[in-house]
Design an enzyme around this catalytic site. Structure first.
Site, PDB file in Angstrom:
ATOM      1  N   TYR A 168       7.832   3.954   9.952  1.00  0.00           N
ATOM      2  CA  TYR A 168       8.211   2.536   9.933  1.00  0.00           C
ATOM      3  C   TYR A 168       8.586   2.024   8.543  1.00  0.00           C
ATOM      4  O   TYR A 168       8.940   0.868   8.396  1.00  0.00           O
ATOM      5  CB  TYR A 168       7.083   1.669  10.522  1.00  0.00           C
ATOM      6  CG  TYR A 168       5.717   1.860   9.880  1.00  0.00           C
ATOM      7  CD1 TYR A 168       5.341   1.129   8.758  1.00  0.00           C
ATOM      8  CD2 TYR A 168       4.807   2.764  10.410  1.00  0.00           C
ATOM      9  CE1 TYR A 168       4.090   1.290   8.183  1.00  0.00           C
ATOM     10  CE2 TYR A 168       3.555   2.935   9.840  1.00  0.00           C
ATOM     11  CZ  TYR A 168       3.199   2.190   8.729  1.00  0.00           C
ATOM     12  OH  TYR A 168       1.970   2.369   8.154  1.00  0.00           O
ATOM     13  N   HIS A 196      -1.821   3.265   6.576  1.00  0.00           N
ATOM     14  CA  HIS A 196      -2.740   2.163   6.881  1.00  0.00           C
ATOM     15  C   HIS A 196      -4.188   2.636   6.771  1.00  0.00           C
ATOM     16  O   HIS A 196      -5.018   1.996   6.128  1.00  0.00           O
ATOM     17  CB  HIS A 196      -2.453   1.633   8.278  1.00  0.00           C
ATOM     18  CG  HIS A 196      -3.394   0.578   8.728  1.00  0.00           C
ATOM     19  ND1 HIS A 196      -3.420  -0.685   8.178  1.00  0.00           N
ATOM     20  CD2 HIS A 196      -4.370   0.595   9.668  1.00  0.00           C
ATOM     21  CE1 HIS A 196      -4.360  -1.405   8.761  1.00  0.00           C
ATOM     22  NE2 HIS A 196      -4.951  -0.650   9.672  1.00  0.00           N
ATOM     23  N   ARG A 226       0.865  -1.187   0.000  1.00  0.00           N
ATOM     24  CA  ARG A 226       0.000   0.000   0.000  1.00  0.00           C
ATOM     25  C   ARG A 226       0.893   1.225   0.000  1.00  0.00           C
ATOM     26  O   ARG A 226       1.761   1.386   0.844  1.00  0.00           O
ATOM     27  CB  ARG A 226      -0.944  -0.015   1.209  1.00  0.00           C
ATOM     28  CG  ARG A 226      -0.242  -0.121   2.553  1.00  0.00           C
ATOM     29  CD  ARG A 226      -1.214   0.111   3.707  1.00  0.00           C
ATOM     30  NE  ARG A 226      -0.661  -0.309   4.987  1.00  0.00           N
ATOM     31  CZ  ARG A 226       0.167   0.410   5.739  1.00  0.00           C
ATOM     32  NH1 ARG A 226       0.561   1.603   5.323  1.00  0.00           N
ATOM     33  NH2 ARG A 226       0.615  -0.067   6.892  1.00  0.00           N
TER      34      ARG A 226
END
Length: 347
Positions: A260, A250, A246
């Site tokens: 991250y 999120h 993606r």
């Protein structure tokens, strides 16, 4: 990992090439372009405060739409929260998808002819539900499948194993798609399990498992099509792991992927973009052009504008609306609340 088109849109596995007409190939591309535009517009609408919950989909179009393209209208869809595109292409009106994002109950009222449930928010819960739906299809003698989607994080849930084990034990016609986009929110997949792949976990419950290039729409389509054929022929369920990514966060609810994910990782996966790859392949066959893509983009923008306008025109939901659709016959405590809120809403 099963792959048909490489990153440059070149055929690398001709034997696995699906039996799709030129019109089918063009339709697949049209859906992916349309869905990318829908994602871009949905993010913008979310930032404007005109949508509620939204999970970006850019990067996962081949995984989502390639698998869905292998289905029939009567197949049953149990999506996760990122899988609204499959719901739309299965028959959910676009304005209702926007209402779902806003938390409006009408966004969760599936049309009569749509075999689907609302996107599941609880991680992995749809997997056990899919096993039950699939068993129901089998017991009714239907030649259809139940397909469900989750991310790599969902494969760490107990429901993942329970649902697959149940479906395998009863040879239920289910397809379990795990879209491995490398992170369960911020937790990398290698920290979720010591298994080398998610696909290999199928062996523990005695069902086939396939690892597929999730950025290759043709590979995803073909593996799903074969899984569907096995299922309706009484050969039971299949687990499909699509390796995908993606590009966005999120969800739009405050996640920051730069905390991250590295720029190098983003750059690496952007080179595998499913739209770029398939575009190159179709252009090589003289089936796609910049003009044709621009037509799709403009039509998508027009339809999205009309859908959000229709969603804006929907009656605001009231507490009495929610109470009235909870039961066929209201229990006494809700009857009391109904009267209380009717009085409040009349003022």
């Amino acid at each position: 990992m099963i792959q048909i088109l490489n990153e440059d849109g070149e055929m690398v596995n001709e034997d696995a090439m699906p039996d799709l007409s030129d019109d089918d190939l063009v339709e697949l591309m049209r859906r992916m372009v349309y869905t990318r535009v829908l994602d871009q517009r949905s993010i913008a609408l979310n930032r404007q405060g005109r949508l509620g919950f939204y999970a970006p989909t850019a990067g996962q179009e081949a995984s989502q739409l390639g698998s869905h393209f292998a289905l029939e209208k009567e197949d049953f869809l149990l999506p996760a929260y990122r899988d609204v595109p499959q719901l739309i292409w299965h028959g959910l009106p676009l304005y209702q998808a926007f209402l779902f994002s806003r938390g409006h109950f009408h966004g969760n009222q599936m049309p009569e002819d749509l075999n689907a449930v609302s996107p599941q928010i609880i991680i992995g819960a749809q997997i056990t539900q899919a096993a039950g739906v699939a068993l129901g299809l089998k017991r009714r003698g239907k030649k259809n499948v139940a397909i469900t989607y989750t991310g790599d994080g969902g494969a760490s849930q107990g429901d993942f194993y329970e649902g697959m084990n149940f479906a395998g034990a009863y040879q239920a016609p289910a397809i379990f798609v795990v879209q491995n986009n490398q992170f369960a929110i911020s937790v990398p997949v290698e920290k979720q399990s010591a298994a080398k792949t998610i696909a290999q976990k199928a062996a523990a419950v005695g069902v086939p498992g396939y690892l597929v290039d999730g950025m290759d729409v043709l590979a995803v389509y073909q593996v799903t099509k074969e899984a569907r054929e096995r299922a309706i022929n009484g050969e039971g369920p299949t687990l499909i792991e699509t390796m995908t990514y993606r590009y966005g966060p999120h969800t739009m609810a405050g996640d920051d992927p730069t905390r991250y994910r590295t720029d190098d990782m983003d750059d690496e996966w952007e080179k595998k973009d499913p739209l770029v790859r398939f575009r190159k392949y179709l252009e090589g066959k003289d089936l796609w052009s910049e003009d044709k893509e621009n037509e799709v983009i403009e039509k998508a923008k027009e339809e999205i504008k009309a859908a959000i306008k229709k969603a804006d025109g929907q009656d605001k939901q009231k507490v009495t609306d929610l109470i009235s659709i909870m039961h066929d016959k209201l229990p006494y405590n809700l009857e009391e609340q109904m009267e209380e809120y009717k009085e409040k809403e009349s003022k």
